[in-house]
Design an enzyme around this catalytic site. Structure first.
Site, PDB file in Angstrom:
ATOM      1  CB  VAL A  75      -0.940  -0.003   1.238  1.00  0.00           C
ATOM      2  CG1 VAL A  75      -1.630   1.349   1.400  1.00  0.00           C
ATOM      3  CG2 VAL A  75      -1.973  -1.118   1.124  1.00  0.00           C
ATOM      4  CG  ASP A 108     -10.280 -17.687  10.856  1.00  0.00           C
ATOM      5  OD1 ASP A 108      -9.284 -18.290  11.288  1.00  0.00           O
ATOM      6  OD2 ASP A 108     -11.085 -17.097  11.591  1.00  0.00           O
TER       7      ASP A 108
HETATM    8  O1  F6P Z   1     -10.155 -14.743  13.132  1.00  0.00           O
HETATM    9  C1  F6P Z   1      -8.886 -15.232  13.313  1.00  0.00           C
HETATM   10  C2  F6P Z   1      -8.776 -16.045  14.562  1.00  0.00           C
HETATM   11  O2  F6P Z   1      -7.448 -16.491  14.614  1.00  0.00           O
HETATM   12  C3  F6P Z   1      -9.776 -17.193  14.716  1.00  0.00           C
HETATM   13  O3  F6P Z   1      -9.431 -18.348  13.978  1.00  0.00           O
HETATM   14  C4  F6P Z   1      -9.749 -17.405  16.204  1.00  0.00           C
HETATM   15  O4  F6P Z   1     -10.935 -18.013  16.641  1.00  0.00           O
HETATM   16  C5  F6P Z   1      -9.622 -16.021  16.734  1.00  0.00           C
HETATM   17  O5  F6P Z   1      -8.997 -15.276  15.725  1.00  0.00           O
HETATM   18  C6  F6P Z   1      -8.859 -15.921  18.024  1.00  0.00           C
HETATM   19  O6  F6P Z   1      -8.922 -14.605  18.466  1.00  0.00           O
HETATM   20  P1  F6P Z   1      -8.029 -13.978  19.633  1.00  0.00           P
HETATM   21  O7  F6P Z   1      -6.674 -13.728  19.079  1.00  0.00           O
HETATM   22  O8  F6P Z   1      -8.734 -12.746  19.996  1.00  0.00           O
HETATM   23  O9  F6P Z   1      -7.976 -15.004  20.722  1.00  0.00           O
END
Ligand code: F6P
Length: 326
Positions: A26, A131
């Site tokens: 970017v 994800d």
């Molecule tokens: O959305 C990405 C992700 O890694 C998910 O797979 C997982 O459930 C979540 O974030 C975990 O979030 P945090 O880092 O807030 O625990």
């Protein structure tokens, strides 16, 4: 439409390997087109708290290979409030920014969409989440690296599983989506893969295990996506053990190690392409869209669609996994 001269870039939501490569793209694409580029710290929180930093070409040197995000990230609660978004708008105007590039996932684009509707501010998005659960792109930034990280970890667990004749339940990330589980499961020849997109029947899993046992399988790997309908890996292991206890079982939760590490070549190139794509799209007058890659071509999907629609898991991949693991 006013000419764009100054843009901002931020990363938001869970970090993902390749976000730095996207920031770099970017910044450098912007500078190439004569724009001034500002980095905003801590996702939308930086807009609200007025944390803007001027980024030059050298500011993004030596980051393409680094995991995490130099701009830090957050899931901003304040941006969900009208008062927070108003502060954000005031600071954008104060710095004279004409447009924004936001790099993140579902929550990031939901926030961007609300903001556009309220303030008609030009924003383009690049999909950054391990994800891979965004509609409008075949791949999200960080997904390939996460799959490779899981694959390496599972290979290691396989060694000990085989040595001890054990059955391992390995939980991988994916709150609402089984993409990481499915791809890493195929890559590691897992005995079964449990994903939120399909209903998990414990009896069916037990059948697979019994069949393997009859065929002289002495150990096994079951990959469980964290959002599976039958529960997490501990819960599923317990349910299986209740019905079938031929195996000595163990559970491993891979957790946040899946989010770190140096991005793969695929993620670096994807991030470079999408970061470049987001800036050129803004200059062409596009707004309110996510830049993705579909069939290797840059494609644009409205934030609304990217958030609301679901990218289904391919049944064919599930079939491949089942057939090859017998
Ligand atoms: O959305 C990405 C992700 O890694 C998910 O797979 C997982 O459930 C979540 O974030 C975990 O979030 P945090 O880092 O807030 O625990």
């Amino acid at each position: 439409m006013d000419k764009i001269k100054k843009i901002g870039v931020l990363t938001s939501g869970g970090d993902s390997p390749g976000m730095n490569a996207a920031i770099r793209a970017v910044v450098r694409t912007g500078i190439y087109h004569g724009l001034e580029v500002y980095g905003i710290m801590d996702g939308y929180n930086g807009l609200i708290r007025n944390e803007f930093i001027h980024l030059k070409t050298h500011s993004v040197s030596n980051i393409i290979q680094r995991g995490g995000t130099i701009l830090k990230t957050a899931r901003s609660m304040d941006f969900m409030e009208e008062a927070g978004r108003q502060k954000a708008y005031e600071h954008l105007k104060m710095h004279g920014l004409d447009a924004l590039v936001v790099i993140g996932g579902n929550g990031t684009f939901t926030g961007a969409n609300v903001f556009i509707n309220e303030y008609d501010f030009p924003i383009m998005g690049a999909p950054g989440t391990i994800d891979n659960d965004l509609y409008g792109t075949d791949l999200t930034i960080g997904y390939d690296t996460a799959v490779n990280t899981v694959m390496q970890a599972v290979d290691k667990i396989r060694d000990t599983a085989a040595s001890h004749n054990r059955l391992f339940f390995i939980e991988v990330m994916g709150r609402d989506a089984g993409f990481i589980a499915l791809r890493s499961g195929i890559a590691t020849g897992a005995e079964d893969i449990l994903v939120p997109e399909t209903v998990t029947y414990i009896d069916e899993l037990v059948e697979i295990l019994e069949k393997g046992f009859r065929h002289n399988k002495k150990s096994g790997i079951i990959i469980v996506a964290e959002g599976d309908d039958a529960g997490g890996a501990f819960e599923i292991a317990r349910k299986v053990k209740e019905k079938y206890d031929q195996y000595d079982t163990r559970v491993t939760i891979l957790g946040h190690l899946q989010r770190g590490g140096s991005p793969t070549a695929t993620d670096r190139i994807l991030a470079s392409t999408l970061g470049y794509g987001a800036v050129t799209a803004l200059l062409e007058g596009r707004r309110g869209e996510m830049v993705g890659l579909l069939n290797r071509e840059i494609a644009y999907t409205s934030f609304e669609k990217a958030i609301k629609h679901h990218k289904g898991i391919k049944q064919e991949l599930l079939d491949i996994a089942r057939i090859l693991s017998t």
